[in-house]
Design an enzyme around this catalytic site. Structure first.
Site, PDB file in Angstrom:
ATOM      1  N   HIS A 239       0.857  -1.194   0.000  1.00  0.00           N
ATOM      2  CA  HIS A 239       0.000   0.000   0.000  1.00  0.00           C
ATOM      3  C   HIS A 239       0.887   1.236   0.000  1.00  0.00           C
ATOM      4  O   HIS A 239       1.858   1.295   0.754  1.00  0.00           O
ATOM      5  CB  HIS A 239      -0.885  -0.021   1.251  1.00  0.00           C
ATOM      6  CG  HIS A 239      -1.930   1.040   1.237  1.00  0.00           C
ATOM      7  ND1 HIS A 239      -1.678   2.339   1.581  1.00  0.00           N
ATOM      8  CD2 HIS A 239      -3.240   0.989   0.902  1.00  0.00           C
ATOM      9  CE1 HIS A 239      -2.793   3.044   1.460  1.00  0.00           C
ATOM     10  NE2 HIS A 239      -3.749   2.257   1.045  1.00  0.00           N
ATOM     11  N   CYS A 277      -3.659   2.512  -4.839  1.00  0.00           N
ATOM     12  CA  CYS A 277      -4.583   3.330  -4.049  1.00  0.00           C
ATOM     13  C   CYS A 277      -4.566   4.752  -4.583  1.00  0.00           C
ATOM     14  O   CYS A 277      -3.585   5.485  -4.390  1.00  0.00           O
ATOM     15  CB  CYS A 277      -4.185   3.293  -2.576  1.00  0.00           C
ATOM     16  SG  CYS A 277      -5.167   4.412  -1.552  1.00  0.00           S
ATOM     17  N   HIS A 304      -7.737   0.301  -4.483  1.00  0.00           N
ATOM     18  CA  HIS A 304      -8.497   1.200  -3.606  1.00  0.00           C
ATOM     19  C   HIS A 304      -8.847   2.444  -4.416  1.00  0.00           C
ATOM     20  O   HIS A 304      -7.926   3.097  -4.924  1.00  0.00           O
ATOM     21  CB  HIS A 304      -7.612   1.704  -2.455  1.00  0.00           C
ATOM     22  CG  HIS A 304      -7.330   0.717  -1.379  1.00  0.00           C
ATOM     23  ND1 HIS A 304      -6.482   1.006  -0.336  1.00  0.00           N
ATOM     24  CD2 HIS A 304      -7.795  -0.531  -1.164  1.00  0.00           C
ATOM     25  CE1 HIS A 304      -6.422  -0.043   0.482  1.00  0.00           C
ATOM     26  NE2 HIS A 304      -7.202  -0.997  -0.006  1.00  0.00           N
ATOM     27  N   ASP A 357     -12.433   3.363  -1.283  1.00  0.00           N
ATOM     28  CA  ASP A 357     -11.596   3.639  -0.118  1.00  0.00           C
ATOM     29  C   ASP A 357     -12.209   4.832   0.605  1.00  0.00           C
ATOM     30  O   ASP A 357     -12.339   5.907   0.021  1.00  0.00           O
ATOM     31  CB  ASP A 357     -10.171   3.953  -0.577  1.00  0.00           C
ATOM     32  CG  ASP A 357      -9.195   3.919   0.580  1.00  0.00           C
ATOM     33  OD1 ASP A 357      -9.470   3.213   1.560  1.00  0.00           O
ATOM     34  OD2 ASP A 357      -8.166   4.605   0.498  1.00  0.00           O
ATOM     35  N   HIS A 358     -12.566   4.631   1.819  1.00  0.00           N
ATOM     36  CA  HIS A 358     -13.180   5.675   2.651  1.00  0.00           C
ATOM     37  C   HIS A 358     -14.511   6.126   2.027  1.00  0.00           C
ATOM     38  O   HIS A 358     -14.843   5.785   0.905  1.00  0.00           O
ATOM     39  CB  HIS A 358     -12.274   6.887   2.845  1.00  0.00           C
ATOM     40  CG  HIS A 358     -10.927   6.532   3.386  1.00  0.00           C
ATOM     41  ND1 HIS A 358      -9.934   7.445   3.553  1.00  0.00           N
ATOM     42  CD2 HIS A 358     -10.415   5.361   3.814  1.00  0.00           C
ATOM     43  CE1 HIS A 358      -8.854   6.852   4.050  1.00  0.00           C
ATOM     44  NE2 HIS A 358      -9.136   5.584   4.205  1.00  0.00           N
ATOM     45  N   TYR A 376     -14.656   5.005   7.395  1.00  0.00           N
ATOM     46  CA  TYR A 376     -15.305   3.735   7.056  1.00  0.00           C
ATOM     47  C   TYR A 376     -16.775   3.711   7.454  1.00  0.00           C
ATOM     48  O   TYR A 376     -17.288   2.766   8.061  1.00  0.00           O
ATOM     49  CB  TYR A 376     -14.507   2.562   7.628  1.00  0.00           C
ATOM     50  CG  TYR A 376     -13.204   2.425   6.873  1.00  0.00           C
ATOM     51  CD1 TYR A 376     -13.153   1.705   5.676  1.00  0.00           C
ATOM     52  CD2 TYR A 376     -12.058   3.084   7.290  1.00  0.00           C
ATOM     53  CE1 TYR A 376     -11.972   1.631   4.947  1.00  0.00           C
ATOM     54  CE2 TYR A 376     -10.872   3.010   6.565  1.00  0.00           C
ATOM     55  CZ  TYR A 376     -10.843   2.274   5.393  1.00  0.00           C
ATOM     56  OH  TYR A 376      -9.688   2.196   4.652  1.00  0.00           O
TER      57      TYR A 376
HETATM   58  C1  DNO Z   1      -6.624   3.716   5.451  1.00  0.00           C
HETATM   59  C2  DNO Z   1      -5.980   2.605   4.775  1.00  0.00           C
HETATM   60  C3  DNO Z   1      -4.633   2.226   5.367  1.00  0.00           C
HETATM   61  C4  DNO Z   1      -4.233   0.886   4.799  1.00  0.00           C
HETATM   62  C5  DNO Z   1      -2.950   0.336   5.352  1.00  0.00           C
HETATM   63  C6  DNO Z   1      -2.490  -0.810   4.502  1.00  0.00           C
HETATM   64  O1  DNO Z   1      -7.794   3.849   5.337  1.00  0.00           O
HETATM   65  O2  DNO Z   1      -5.902   2.806   3.411  1.00  0.00           O
HETATM   66  O3  DNO Z   1      -4.716   2.147   6.734  1.00  0.00           O
HETATM   67  O4  DNO Z   1      -5.194  -0.066   5.108  1.00  0.00           O
HETATM   68  O5  DNO Z   1      -1.981   1.316   5.381  1.00  0.00           O
HETATM   69  O6  DNO Z   1      -1.504  -1.522   5.155  1.00  0.00           O
END
Ligand code: DNO
Length: 403
Positions: A239, A277, A304, A357-358, A376
């Site tokens: 990531h 991401c 993501h 993501d989020h 989340y």
């Molecule tokens: C936040 C996430 C990060 C991710 C970690 C992966 O929302 O994108 O916390 O899960 O960094 O290891």
């Protein structure tokens, strides 16, 4: 390309204590779950029993645990100190057991000391929803005035330092304490109970570890675990750093396209891959997001999707998934094209899995118990997923018609 070749859709789930349930996730239309065993301390091996129990619990809800987010990399591995060999052996065991249980994509990050960092968890948008925001001035206030890191002034302009002091002195003590606690506590899915002193100790472990050395430690980590992952049928996905630049004087090695290209070269195996991401990479305007997919798509193992909006002074906030400073349809199109190429070459792992993501806090999110982790929410992520679904169904149908 046929419309069937859509990316699979997933949602992150923080386990049985998550206020969002698996049956709610199922109603978002997602079929895949990104989850982790958050109750296992960083660095310990996951047991087969716990893995299988989690897998079956998810399967019982009609969903599939296809992506682990994350198996955290213990700090000793990043610094190569103390009992890092034991932690590497534990990591290999976990990968073997995940592979044996059929959970085959594993996200990790190599951010030193911290996970992601934001300064505002309730940034109010004009429509009444709330977003996460990063403000360098507030980071400067934390770094200079709460943490008191020696040399921190070198990382901020005089104007940022003045703004940081003005911000800090305008805050009542209770707001300062809350800001400190929030900044120390942003580890996904766990409460590490980190204190300012604890953070100082973590940072001290990186004295003398500049980017080149951290990159070497990442290479040694990959050499130690990728062959095991490959044999277990597991694909790793690093990531990106969030944010993708140095904070608190720490080195960063997973922030740019050049970083990602270097990582996939370190150990040339499909098991050594990327978590693409857009939110993290997009926090740097010099990252060409669709270009990264076109050039490195072969090694993308997890996706993501999220968009940040850049503001003056290095501030950014998390916009709606199809808004903000990036071109989301261009990214989705590039990802669909990567899938089509993989499919043509008969790669078994041609299908990518995305998750929104989020998401914002919006509508009934405000009436529900707090999300397990900032970003989340249920309704906000549902909106994100629904919008992304529309983009990919629409685009794949257009691409199929023109193929
Ligand atoms: C936040 C996430 C990060 C991710 C970690 C992966 O929302 O994108 O916390 O899960 O960094 O290891």
């Amino acid at each position: 390309m046929s419309v069937r070749n859509l990316m699979a859709e997933g949602m992150r789930w923080f386990g049985p204590t998550d206020s969002v349930t698996l049956s709610e996730i199922r109603q978002t239309g997602a079929t895949e779950v990104f989850s982790s065993l958050h109750d296992v301390p960083y660095g310990e091996a996951w047991t087969s029993e716990a893995i299988v129990a989690r897998r079956d619990e998810i399967a019982h809800s009609g969903l599939r645990w296809s992506v682990v987010e994350s198996v955290p990399v213990h700090e000793s591995i990043k610094t190569r100190t103390g009992d890092f060999e034991t932690h590497l052996a534990n990591y290999r065991l976990t990968l073997q057991r995940l592979g044996a249980a059929g959970v085959t994509v594993v996200i990790y990050n190599f951010m030193p000391g911290m996970d992601w960092v934001r300064t505002d968890l309730h940034h109010r948008l004009p429509d009444g929803a709330e977003a996460l925001l990063y403000d360098p001035v507030k980071i400067a206030a934390f770094d200079l005035l709460a943490l008191g890191r020696p040399g921190a002034e070198r990382d901020f302009t005089p104007a940022q330092q003045a703004a940081a002091r003005a911000y800090w002195s305008a805050q009542p003590a209770s707001a300062r304490d809350a800001f400190i606690a929030q900044t120390l506590d942003l580890f996904p899915g766990v409460r590490l109970g980190l204190t300012l002193d604890g953070l100082r100790t973590r940072l001290a472990a990186y004295a003398g570890i500049e980017a080149a050395r951290l990159r070497e430690h990442l290479r040694l980590f990959l050499e130690a675990v990728v062959p095991t992952a490959e044999a277990a049928g597991v694909r790793l996905a690093v990531h990106p750093d969030d944010p993708p630049f140095s904070v608190f004087g720490l080195p960063r090695v997973v922030s740019t396209e050049a970083d990602l290209a270097e990582i996939v070269r370190m150990v040339p195996s499909p098991a050594n891959g990327l978590c693409y991401c857009t939110g993290s990479l997009g926090a740097r305007s010099d990252n060409d997001l669709p270009g990264i997919v076109r050039r490195l798509g072969e090694r993308i193992n997890a996706v993501h999707l999220r968009s940040v909006q850049h503001e003056a002074g290095g501030v950014f906030f998390e916009a709606n998934h199809l808004e903000g400073s990036m071109d989301m349809p261009a990214v989705v199109r590039a990802l669909l094209e990567v899938q089509a190429t993989r499919l043509k070459t008969k790669r078994a792992d041609w299908q990518l899995t995305l998750r929104p993501d989020h998401g914002h806090m919006m509508l009934d999110d405000f009436k529900r118990p707090a999300p397990a982790c900032p970003g989340y929410s249920l309704i906000g992520r549902l909106r994100g997923l629904a919008e992304l679904r529309g983009v990919q169904v629409g685009l794949s149908s257009v691409l199929a018609a023109s193929a």
